[in-house]
Design a protein around this motif. Structure first.
Motif, PDB file in Angstrom:
ATOM      1  N   LYS A 496       0.842  -1.203   0.000  1.00 26.63           N
ATOM      2  CA  LYS A 496       0.000   0.000   0.000  1.00 26.63           C
ATOM      3  C   LYS A 496       0.873   1.248   0.000  1.00 26.63           C
ATOM      4  O   LYS A 496       1.969   1.271   0.574  1.00 26.63           O
ATOM      5  N   ALA A 497       0.370   2.307  -0.647  1.00 28.04           N
ATOM      6  CA  ALA A 497       1.107   3.563  -0.730  1.00 28.04           C
ATOM      7  C   ALA A 497       0.136   4.728  -0.554  1.00 28.04           C
ATOM      8  O   ALA A 497      -1.042   4.649  -0.919  1.00 28.04           O
ATOM      9  N   PHE A 498       0.664   5.820   0.001  1.00 28.89           N
ATOM     10  CA  PHE A 498      -0.151   7.011   0.265  1.00 28.89           C
ATOM     11  C   PHE A 498       0.676   8.256  -0.004  1.00 28.89           C
ATOM     12  O   PHE A 498       1.911   8.228   0.045  1.00 28.89           O
ATOM     13  N   THR A 499      -0.009   9.343  -0.259  1.00 25.79           N
ATOM     14  CA  THR A 499       0.621  10.656  -0.365  1.00 25.79           C
ATOM     15  C   THR A 499       0.034  11.553   0.716  1.00 25.79           C
ATOM     16  O   THR A 499      -1.191  11.639   0.869  1.00 25.79           O
ATOM     17  N   LEU A 500       0.924  12.185   1.473  1.00 23.57           N
ATOM     18  CA  LEU A 500       0.520  13.151   2.487  1.00 23.57           C
ATOM     19  C   LEU A 500       0.961  14.528   2.010  1.00 23.57           C
ATOM     20  O   LEU A 500       2.155  14.769   1.807  1.00 23.57           O
ATOM     21  N   ALA A 501       0.012  15.418   1.805  1.00 22.48           N
ATOM     22  CA  ALA A 501       0.305  16.738   1.247  1.00 22.48           C
ATOM     23  C   ALA A 501      -0.050  17.835   2.236  1.00 22.48           C
ATOM     24  O   ALA A 501      -0.989  17.706   3.026  1.00 22.48           O
ATOM     25  N   ILE A 502       0.710  18.935   2.176  1.00 20.15           N
ATOM     26  CA  ILE A 502       0.379  20.166   2.900  1.00 20.15           C
ATOM     27  C   ILE A 502       0.181  21.257   1.862  1.00 20.15           C
ATOM     28  O   ILE A 502       1.057  21.506   1.026  1.00 20.15           O
ATOM     29  N   ARG A 503      -0.960  21.893   1.900  1.00 18.02           N
ATOM     30  CA  ARG A 503      -1.251  23.008   1.005  1.00 18.02           C
ATOM     31  C   ARG A 503      -1.659  24.222   1.838  1.00 18.02           C
ATOM     32  O   ARG A 503      -2.825  24.394   2.196  1.00 18.02           O
ATOM     33  N   ARG A 504      -0.639  25.010   2.233  1.00 19.06           N
ATOM     34  CA  ARG A 504      -0.849  26.291   2.900  1.00 19.06           C
ATOM     35  C   ARG A 504      -1.852  26.186   4.048  1.00 19.06           C
ATOM     36  O   ARG A 504      -2.904  26.808   4.044  1.00 19.06           O
ATOM     37  N   GLY A 505      -1.496  25.373   5.038  1.00 19.98           N
ATOM     38  CA  GLY A 505      -2.291  25.280   6.248  1.00 19.98           C
ATOM     39  C   GLY A 505      -3.289  24.142   6.280  1.00 19.98           C
ATOM     40  O   GLY A 505      -3.983  23.959   7.285  1.00 19.98           O
ATOM     41  N   VAL A 506      -3.377  23.385   5.202  1.00 15.51           N
ATOM     42  CA  VAL A 506      -4.312  22.266   5.151  1.00 15.51           C
ATOM     43  C   VAL A 506      -3.548  21.022   4.712  1.00 15.51           C
ATOM     44  O   VAL A 506      -2.784  21.062   3.746  1.00 15.51           O
ATOM     45  N   ALA A 507      -3.776  19.903   5.417  1.00 17.16           N
ATOM     46  CA  ALA A 507      -3.142  18.636   5.044  1.00 17.16           C
ATOM     47  C   ALA A 507      -4.197  17.709   4.454  1.00 17.16           C
ATOM     48  O   ALA A 507      -5.375  17.772   4.799  1.00 17.16           O
ATOM     49  N   SER A 508      -3.758  16.861   3.533  1.00 16.16           N
ATOM     50  CA  SER A 508      -4.666  15.878   2.945  1.00 16.16           C
ATOM     51  C   SER A 508      -3.915  14.584   2.687  1.00 16.16           C
ATOM     52  O   SER A 508      -2.692  14.580   2.496  1.00 16.16           O
ATOM     53  N   VAL A 509      -4.654  13.480   2.685  1.00 20.45           N
ATOM     54  CA  VAL A 509      -4.086  12.155   2.432  1.00 20.45           C
ATOM     55  C   VAL A 509      -4.810  11.551   1.247  1.00 20.45           C
ATOM     56  O   VAL A 509      -6.040  11.619   1.156  1.00 20.45           O
ATOM     57  N   SER A 510      -4.053  10.973   0.332  1.00 16.67           N
ATOM     58  CA  SER A 510      -4.657  10.263  -0.795  1.00 16.67           C
ATOM     59  C   SER A 510      -3.925   8.948  -1.001  1.00 16.67           C
ATOM     60  O   SER A 510      -2.761   8.797  -0.611  1.00 16.67           O
ATOM     61  N   GLU A 511      -4.613   7.995  -1.565  1.00 19.17           N
ATOM     62  CA  GLU A 511      -3.990   6.698  -1.821  1.00 19.17           C
ATOM     63  C   GLU A 511      -3.093   6.783  -3.041  1.00 19.17           C
ATOM     64  O   GLU A 511      -3.375   7.511  -4.000  1.00 19.17           O
ATOM     65  N   GLY A 512      -2.003   6.029  -2.998  1.00 21.05           N
ATOM     66  CA  GLY A 512      -1.037   6.036  -4.097  1.00 21.05           C
ATOM     67  C   GLY A 512       0.028   7.094  -3.905  1.00 21.05           C
ATOM     68  O   GLY A 512      -0.137   8.048  -3.148  1.00 21.05           O
ATOM     69  N   GLU A 513       1.145   6.928  -4.610  1.00 19.60           N
ATOM     70  CA  GLU A 513       2.241   7.891  -4.555  1.00 19.60           C
ATOM     71  C   GLU A 513       2.086   8.906  -5.676  1.00 19.60           C
ATOM     72  O   GLU A 513       1.585   8.602  -6.752  1.00 19.60           O
ATOM     73  N   THR A 514       2.517  10.136  -5.400  1.00 14.86           N
ATOM     74  CA  THR A 514       2.429  11.231  -6.363  1.00 14.86           C
ATOM     75  C   THR A 514       3.826  11.701  -6.719  1.00 14.86           C
ATOM     76  O   THR A 514       4.698  11.806  -5.847  1.00 14.86           O
ATOM     77  N   GLU A 515       4.046  11.993  -7.995  1.00 16.46           N
ATOM     78  CA  GLU A 515       5.372  12.454  -8.434  1.00 16.46           C
ATOM     79  C   GLU A 515       5.724  13.780  -7.768  1.00 16.46           C
ATOM     80  O   GLU A 515       4.859  14.569  -7.405  1.00 16.46           O
ATOM     81  N   GLY A 516       7.018  14.004  -7.629  1.00 13.97           N
ATOM     82  CA  GLY A 516       7.501  15.264  -7.082  1.00 13.97           C
ATOM     83  C   GLY A 516       7.561  15.310  -5.580  1.00 13.97           C
ATOM     84  O   GLY A 516       7.699  16.387  -4.991  1.00 13.97           O
ATOM     85  N   ALA A 517       7.466  14.159  -4.916  1.00 15.62           N
ATOM     86  CA  ALA A 517       7.482  14.135  -3.458  1.00 15.62           C
ATOM     87  C   ALA A 517       8.844  14.573  -2.922  1.00 15.62           C
ATOM     88  O   ALA A 517       9.887  14.258  -3.509  1.00 15.62           O
ATOM     89  N   THR A 518       8.823  15.303  -1.831  1.00 15.23           N
ATOM     90  CA  THR A 518      10.066  15.689  -1.168  1.00 15.23           C
ATOM     91  C   THR A 518      10.860  14.452  -0.773  1.00 15.23           C
ATOM     92  O   THR A 518      12.080  14.411  -0.897  1.00 15.23           O
ATOM     93  N   ALA A 519      10.145  13.426  -0.307  1.00 15.35           N
ATOM     94  CA  ALA A 519      10.778  12.171   0.084  1.00 15.35           C
ATOM     95  C   ALA A 519       9.680  11.128   0.220  1.00 15.35           C
ATOM     96  O   ALA A 519       8.489  11.452   0.293  1.00 15.35           O
ATOM     97  N   THR A 520      10.088   9.889   0.281  1.00 11.08           N
ATOM     98  CA  THR A 520       9.142   8.794   0.519  1.00 11.08           C
ATOM     99  C   THR A 520       9.639   7.970   1.692  1.00 11.08           C
ATOM    100  O   THR A 520      10.796   7.541   1.719  1.00 11.08           O
ATOM    101  N   LEU A 521       8.770   7.773   2.655  1.00  7.96           N
ATOM    102  CA  LEU A 521       9.084   6.944   3.810  1.00  7.96           C
ATOM    103  C   LEU A 521       8.722   5.503   3.465  1.00  7.96           C
ATOM    104  O   LEU A 521       7.612   5.237   2.994  1.00  7.96           O
ATOM    105  N   VAL A 522       9.646   4.587   3.700  1.00  4.85           N
ATOM    106  CA  VAL A 522       9.462   3.181   3.328  1.00  4.85           C
ATOM    107  C   VAL A 522       9.611   2.322   4.584  1.00  4.85           C
ATOM    108  O   VAL A 522      10.650   2.356   5.258  1.00  4.85           O
ATOM    109  N   ALA A 523       8.553   1.553   4.903  1.00  7.06           N
ATOM    110  CA  ALA A 523       8.591   0.747   6.128  1.00  7.06           C
ATOM    111  C   ALA A 523       7.470  -0.281   6.091  1.00  7.06           C
ATOM    112  O   ALA A 523       6.508  -0.137   5.337  1.00  7.06           O
TER     113      ALA A 523
END
Length: 566
Positions: A496-523
């Motif tokens: 399973k994979a997820f993307t955690l985003a911050i957009r100017r004071g709001v966070a959101s979670v979506s399924e799957g990885e998105t290009e351009g990530a600062t980093a990916t945590l793997v565990a």
């Protein structure tokens, strides 16, 4: 423990020194002590093959003996407490536990389940929303619910403070106790017929104290297991620890369903069982009528334009219900119920325009002090109120004094004294414990709440989505108003994979990885669950071999620093 300073004139002169300290026991109403007789520890035989364990925890645990196995209804609040019940049940039968039934999601009904399973995989029956509500407590509102529950149930009070908890002796939880609910494996929406170990049962959705509440009907022996929709005290139509809104009309309707069964035995999940069809029908009728009375009269006065403060002065139970032994206010209260019913229909605004945009507390406190002739004069008024037996008024005035005299120990002592006075006079355990615990918080710097042990197996049973979708409520928004970035999560054991985003004071979670990530945590999933649950230190884990980082490790750490830790 040091006694709160009650010599308030001395407090005005210079605070309470050690010479004023004492260890005076807390007072408590006699009726509250008499109520404790309901919670004497014993296993009661309701009818052949049906036993209920009373007094082992906050709730009851029930055993139905089948042909070749046992059915357990509700499992107490901890594995340790459930283990004591199991040993008591084992004195009656050595048959294996064949199934567990949860009447609803509350802590005192589900978190001892693993003890009854004894390391085996066994079916767990519940409403199809129960897992959602368990997750809501664990991952969404756990910090505040823990704090308020510890206050309400008096977990930090000594014996003279905690007489009983209204519906049980006490919520028996300490840092040494283990929480281990088993996830439901068999769920239903409205009704389910089950056959377990030769026992035929009907599981019926009966919303009331919780939205996922069920009742269990054993037709062959005419036994009704009512969950928390009735117990020997006025019901918690609202609970001061805080829960989702309780629809009291549905609660009354569920009691009507129970009445229609004409049960010979009634086994609540709190307090003691009752036998006799006529007695049970009359009891359910009075309980149902009390709930409808409070609902109907609240709505009646609400429609006349009255505010909750007005309505609670008018709505009192009629004498035949007010004097009923099962409707004494040892858990819920009519006044709290009125406020909750009003809020359920109309929300927080009571209709008074003065409450639409109230003054900030700091401004209001300064104005109150000015009206009194200054902060010291306001303090003198509050001290006089406490000395004259007006503890509630003294407490309310300290709301303002804490603002205008924030560092004055006399204010803290006065507030604690007012809380203690109110608590000692209070017959309702929820209110009593809240007053007395907050007095101790002021006096001793007590931090209410603690973390119980959470076994890895319990964490493993919970979906990783529960943890990921909780992340947005941990965002420190004020630090991220100019942040626009995202990171990825990839779980090696499930893919399973997820993307955690911050957009100017709001966070959101979506399924799957998105290009351009600062980093990916793997565990592995379990590693992140233990970090999220506070069972592992994140920095130590990310520096070790259990967790990898693809991309900028510094960027990942900076990104996650915007989220609070639990």
């Amino acid at each position: 423990m040091r006694h709160l300073c009650l010599l308030l004139t001395a407090a005005l002169l210079g605070g309470c020194g050690d010479e004023a300290a004492t260890t005076t026991p807390l007072r408590s109403p006699e009726g509250l002590h008499a109520h404790s007789e309901l919670f004497e520890r014993e296993v009661i035989e309701v009818t052949e093959g049906v036993h209920v364990a009373v007094g082992f925890g906050l709730a009851n645990s029930i055993m139905i003996e089948g042909d070749d196995g046992l059915i357990i209804i509700d499992t107490l609040e901890s594995v340790e407490g459930a283990g004591k019940v199991l040993r008591a049940f084992r004195a009656i039968s050595d048959k294996p536990v064949a199934a567990i039934i949860y009447t609803h999601n509350h802590t005192d009904h589900v978190f001892g389940a693993a003890a009854f399973a004894e390391g085996r995989d066994i079916p767990v029956y519940a409403h199809d929303s129960t897992a959602y509500y368990i997750n809501r407590v664990i991952n969404v509102v756990q910090p505040i619910i823990t704090t308020r529950s510890m206050r309400m149930f008096g977990n930090h009070l000594e014996e003279d403070g905690l007489v009983n908890a209204g519906i049980g002796k006490a919520l028996l939880l300490t840092p040494d106790h283990t929480l281990n609910a088993l996830p439901p494996t068999h769920t239903f929406a409205d009704r389910m017929h089950v056959s377990i170990a030769g026992v035929e049962l009907e599981l019926v959705h009966a919303p009331g104290e919780t939205n996922d509440q069920i009742m269990v009907w054993y037709p062959a022996k005419r036994v009704l297991f009512s969950g928390d929709n009735i117990y020997e005290t006025f019901p918690n139509l609202y609970t001061i620890r805080g829960t989702p809104h309780r629809d009291v009309l549905q609660w009354a309707n569920s009691l009507d369903q129970m009445r229609a069964l004409h049960a010979e035995h009634l086994v609540p999940s709190h307090t003691r069982p009752v036998s006799g069809a006529d007695t049970i029908t009359a009891l359910l009728t009075d309980y149902r009528d009390a709930i409808r009375f409070v609902h109907d009269q609240t709505v009646r006065y609400m429609n006349h334009g009255l505010t909750p403060d007005d309505i609670i002065q008018r709505v009192t139970l009629p004498p035949h219900l007010a004097g009923h032994p099962w409707l004494q206010e040892y858990y819920g209260t009519v006044a709290w119920s009125v406020r909750s019913i009003f809020d359920g229909y109309l929300g927080w605004f009571d209709g008074n325009p003065a409450h639409l945009q109230p003054l900030p507390l700091a401004q209001k406190a300064a104005a109150m002090a000015d009206l009194a002739g200054g902060a010291q004069a306001l303090l003198e008024r509050a001290v006089a109120a406490q000395e004259n037996g007006e503890a509630q008024w003294a407490l309310e005035l300290t709301d303002y004094l804490l603002v205008v005299l924030p560092d004055d120990q006399r204010v803290t002592d006065l507030r604690a004294a007012a809380l203690r006075t109110l608590g000692e006079a209070e017959s309702n355990p929820n209110a009593r414990h809240y007053y007395l615990t907050m007095a101790e918080e002021l006096r001793d710097g007590l931090v209410p709440g603690f973390r119980m042990k959470t076994p890895p197996a319990f964490l493993a049973s919970l979906p990783i989505e529960n943890y990921m979708h909780t992340m947005p409520i941990l965002l420190k928004a004020e630090e991220t108003l100019e942040v626009d970035a995202h990171i990825g999560f990839r779980f090696t054991d499930t893919g399973k994979a997820f993307t955690l985003a911050i957009r100017r004071g709001v966070a959101s979670v979506s399924e799957g990885e998105t290009e351009g990530a600062t980093a990916t945590l793997v565990a592995p999933e379990q590693v992140w669950k233990e970090v999220a649950a506070g069972e592992r230190n994140f920095l130590v884990t990310v520096a070790g071999s259990d967790m990898g980082v693809e991309g900028s490790r510094t960027g990942l750490l900076r990104f996650l620093s915007y989220f609070e830790r639990r």
